[in-house]
Design a protein around this motif. Structure first.
Motif, PDB file in Angstrom:
ATOM      1  N   GLY A  76       0.775  -1.219   0.000  1.00 24.40           N
ATOM      2  CA  GLY A  76       0.000   0.000   0.000  1.00 24.40           C
ATOM      3  C   GLY A  76       0.817   1.285   0.000  1.00 24.40           C
ATOM      4  N   ARG A  77       2.138   1.178   0.014  1.00 24.65           N
ATOM      5  CA  ARG A  77       3.010   2.365   0.079  1.00 24.65           C
ATOM      6  C   ARG A  77       3.416   2.832  -1.310  1.00 24.65           C
ATOM      7  NH1 ARG A  77       4.417   4.409   5.221  1.00 24.65           N
ATOM      8  NH2 ARG A  77       3.842   2.872   6.805  1.00 24.65           N
ATOM      9  N   ARG A  78       3.908   4.078  -1.356  1.00 25.81           N
ATOM     10  CA  ARG A  78       4.371   4.697  -2.599  1.00 25.81           C
ATOM     11  C   ARG A  78       5.880   4.478  -2.741  1.00 25.81           C
ATOM     12  NH1 ARG A  78       2.744  10.382  -0.630  1.00 25.81           N
ATOM     13  NH2 ARG A  78       3.679   9.331   1.160  1.00 25.81           N
ATOM     14  N   ILE A  79       6.280   3.829  -3.826  1.00 25.97           N
ATOM     15  CA  ILE A  79       7.696   3.513  -4.042  1.00 25.97           C
ATOM     16  C   ILE A  79       8.184   4.227  -5.297  1.00 25.97           C
ATOM     17  CG2 ILE A  79       9.406   1.705  -4.390  1.00 25.97           C
ATOM     18  CD1 ILE A  79       7.507  -0.248  -3.055  1.00 25.97           C
ATOM     19  N   GLY A  80       9.183   5.072  -5.135  1.00 27.30           N
ATOM     20  CA  GLY A  80       9.788   5.747  -6.273  1.00 27.30           C
ATOM     21  C   GLY A  80      10.760   4.808  -6.976  1.00 27.30           C
TER      22      GLY A  80
ATOM     23  N   ARG B 162      10.468 -11.280  -2.789  1.00 26.83           N
ATOM     24  CA  ARG B 162      10.975 -11.797  -1.521  1.00 26.83           C
ATOM     25  C   ARG B 162       9.953 -11.594  -0.398  1.00 26.83           C
ATOM     26  NH1 ARG B 162      17.005 -11.828   0.812  1.00 26.83           N
ATOM     27  NH2 ARG B 162      17.143 -12.878  -1.181  1.00 26.83           N
ATOM     28  N   ALA B 163       9.171 -10.521  -0.491  1.00 23.78           N
ATOM     29  CA  ALA B 163       8.162 -10.226   0.532  1.00 23.78           C
ATOM     30  C   ALA B 163       6.801 -10.849   0.210  1.00 23.78           C
ATOM     31  CB  ALA B 163       8.006  -8.719   0.681  1.00 23.78           C
ATOM     32  N   GLY B 164       6.721 -11.564  -0.916  1.00 26.45           N
ATOM     33  CA  GLY B 164       5.441 -12.131  -1.310  1.00 26.45           C
ATOM     34  C   GLY B 164       4.480 -11.103  -1.859  1.00 26.45           C
ATOM     35  N   LEU B 165       5.014  -9.996  -2.361  1.00 32.47           N
ATOM     36  CA  LEU B 165       4.207  -8.920  -2.920  1.00 32.47           C
ATOM     37  C   LEU B 165       4.387  -8.848  -4.429  1.00 32.47           C
ATOM     38  CD1 LEU B 165       5.041  -6.073  -0.333  1.00 32.47           C
ATOM     39  CD2 LEU B 165       3.040  -7.594  -0.327  1.00 32.47           C
ATOM     40  N   SER B 166       3.537  -8.067  -5.069  1.00 30.86           N
ATOM     41  CA  SER B 166       3.680  -7.784  -6.489  1.00 30.86           C
ATOM     42  C   SER B 166       3.536  -6.281  -6.700  1.00 30.86           C
ATOM     43  CB  SER B 166       2.613  -8.521  -7.308  1.00 30.86           C
ATOM     44  OG  SER B 166       1.328  -7.943  -7.090  1.00 30.86           O
ATOM     45  N   ALA B 167       3.762  -5.839  -7.927  1.00 32.53           N
ATOM     46  CA  ALA B 167       3.643  -4.412  -8.222  1.00 32.53           C
ATOM     47  C   ALA B 167       2.230  -3.904  -7.958  1.00 32.53           C
ATOM     48  CB  ALA B 167       4.039  -4.155  -9.674  1.00 32.53           C
ATOM     49  N   ALA B 168       1.249  -4.796  -8.030  1.00 34.29           N
ATOM     50  CA  ALA B 168      -0.136  -4.388  -7.780  1.00 34.29           C
ATOM     51  C   ALA B 168      -0.389  -4.079  -6.312  1.00 34.29           C
ATOM     52  CB  ALA B 168      -1.095  -5.484  -8.249  1.00 34.29           C
ATOM     53  N   ASP B 169       0.506  -4.513  -5.434  1.00 32.22           N
ATOM     54  CA  ASP B 169       0.326  -4.300  -3.989  1.00 32.22           C
ATOM     55  C   ASP B 169       0.890  -2.970  -3.508  1.00 32.22           C
ATOM     56  OD1 ASP B 169      -0.915  -6.833  -3.474  1.00 32.22           O
ATOM     57  OD2 ASP B 169       1.064  -7.763  -3.694  1.00 32.22           O
ATOM     58  N   VAL B 170       1.574  -2.247  -4.400  1.00 29.82           N
ATOM     59  CA  VAL B 170       2.177  -0.969  -4.028  1.00 29.82           C
ATOM     60  C   VAL B 170       1.811   0.066  -5.084  1.00 29.82           C
ATOM     61  CG1 VAL B 170       4.100  -2.084  -2.827  1.00 29.82           C
ATOM     62  CG2 VAL B 170       4.344  -1.460  -5.249  1.00 29.82           C
ATOM     63  N   THR B 171       2.116   1.320  -4.795  1.00 34.00           N
ATOM     64  CA  THR B 171       1.928   2.386  -5.779  1.00 34.00           C
ATOM     65  C   THR B 171       3.295   2.787  -6.315  1.00 34.00           C
ATOM     66  OG1 THR B 171      -0.044   3.228  -4.660  1.00 34.00           O
ATOM     67  CG2 THR B 171       1.080   4.723  -6.163  1.00 34.00           C
ATOM     68  N   LEU B 172       3.519   2.552  -7.584  1.00 34.89           N
ATOM     69  CA  LEU B 172       4.802   2.879  -8.201  1.00 34.89           C
ATOM     70  C   LEU B 172       4.793   4.332  -8.654  1.00 34.89           C
ATOM     71  CD1 LEU B 172       5.509  -0.333 -10.321  1.00 34.89           C
ATOM     72  CD2 LEU B 172       6.197   0.195  -7.974  1.00 34.89           C
TER      73      LEU B 172
END
Length: 328
Positions: free
Chosen positions: A131-135, A152-162
């Motif tokens: 759910g965080r914003r990653i630059g 590694r964290a079991g996340l995908s790009a859909a789980d964060v805001t790029l």
């Protein structure tokens, strides 16, 4: 004939003579155009500028071009506005995938911590990035490192805001709160750590995979081999200066990077800067180690949709500058 007509005739004659002189110079046996090398701010490319500061390129027809990002360097190579550039290995693979006529001639550095995902102090783990914003800079290496961190964290790009962000905006966006984390590299990485950021993932977790190489357009290889050899020789002499007179080298490098000499030293701890022998081990032989690394990386990039074709990674390497006589 009036004065105006005389001036016109003389101007045309002068222009013709200048054009003729230019053409003759271009055909002369000693003519060589300035060899242009593009780099972005990155600690691994700094030995090239140290070599320039030490005067090793004073009599060499080459020009170092400082750009804001590797994206700009890639665009300039595509358009033929640069003869060579420092790029990450995956960026070189991206250009090869696009049929840009380049060859890898030297390994400038191997990242061992200098590329990193840096987060705010209130984000203690990779899983907390949800759910965080990653630059992230819109280059292959940014996507590659971020993808590895998220997996590694079991996340995908859909789980964060790029948040697409050029490297020269990483520090300001982080400090202003526009982003919660950023995929970055030195010197920005060190500046972010000084501002309270913490590393959640870095290139030590991808051993040997984040490599910076010197790529040269094939047409430049046809005309500028002496300039290329001199560029590499100067960089190697700068590495020797860094080893023998470290304090002087750090003091020379610090102002360009916007860091203190102590911070430059800390940044260098995250890099391996290959000498000629190390380059020979990476680039020489029928199946060079770098070609195998590139093949593995290309396969992963293809699986993730970052490449569209199979690349002949062995054919991408030109080892002509590994021989001692070529660096004299």
């Amino acid at each position: 004939m009036g004065k105006a007509g005389s001036r016109t005739t003389r101007s045309r004659l002068l222009a013709g003579l200048l054009l003729l002189a230019t053409l003759l110079a271009g055909c002369g046996p000693t003519y060589q155009p300035p060899f242009t090398v593009g780099t972005n701010p990155w600690i691994g490319y700094e030995p090239l500028y140290l070599a320039r500061a030490l005067g090793h390129y004073d009599d060499v027809p080459l020009r170092l071009v400082e750009l804001g990002s590797n994206t700009q360097a890639m665009d300039a190579l595509r358009a033929g506005r640069l003869d060579a550039a420092g790029l990450t290995l995956d960026e070189a693979l991206t250009l090869a995938d696009e049929q840009v006529p380049i060859r890898i001639v030297w390994v400038l550095d191997v990242s061992a911590g200098a590329d990193a995902l840096v987060a705010k102090p209130d984000i203690p783990t990779l899983a907390a990035l949800r759910g965080r914003r990653i630059g992230v800079e819109q280059t292959a290496v940014g996507a590659y490192l971020l993808d590895a961190a998220l997996r590694r964290a079991g996340l995908s790009a859909a789980d964060v805001t790029l948040v697409p962000l050029p490297v020269d905006a990483h520090v300001s966006a982080f400090e202003s709160g526009a982003i919660d984390a950023v995929v970055t590299f030195d010197p920005a990485r060190q500046a972010l750590l000084n501002a309270g950021g913490q590393v959640l993932f870095d290139s030590r977790m991808l051993p040997g995979e984040v490599v910076d190489v010197l790529v040269v357009r094939r047409d430049a290889l046809d005309c500028c081999t002496q300039a290329i050899a001199s560029l590499i020789a100067g960089q190697q002499r700068a590495l020797d200066h860094l080893a023998r007179r470290r304090e002087d080298a750090l003091a020379r490098m610090a102002p360009r990077l916007g860091l203190s000499p102590a911070d430059v030293a800390r940044s260098l701890e995250g890099l391996v800067l290959p000498d000629a022998a190390y380059n020979r081990s990476l680039l020489d032989g029928p199946t060079p180690d770098l070609a195998e690394t590139a093949r593995h990386q290309a396969r992963l990039m293809r699986q993730r949709g970052l490449l569209s074709t199979d690349i002949d990674t062995r054919g991408l390497i030109d080892g002509q500058f590994l021989q001692p006589e070529s660096r004299r």
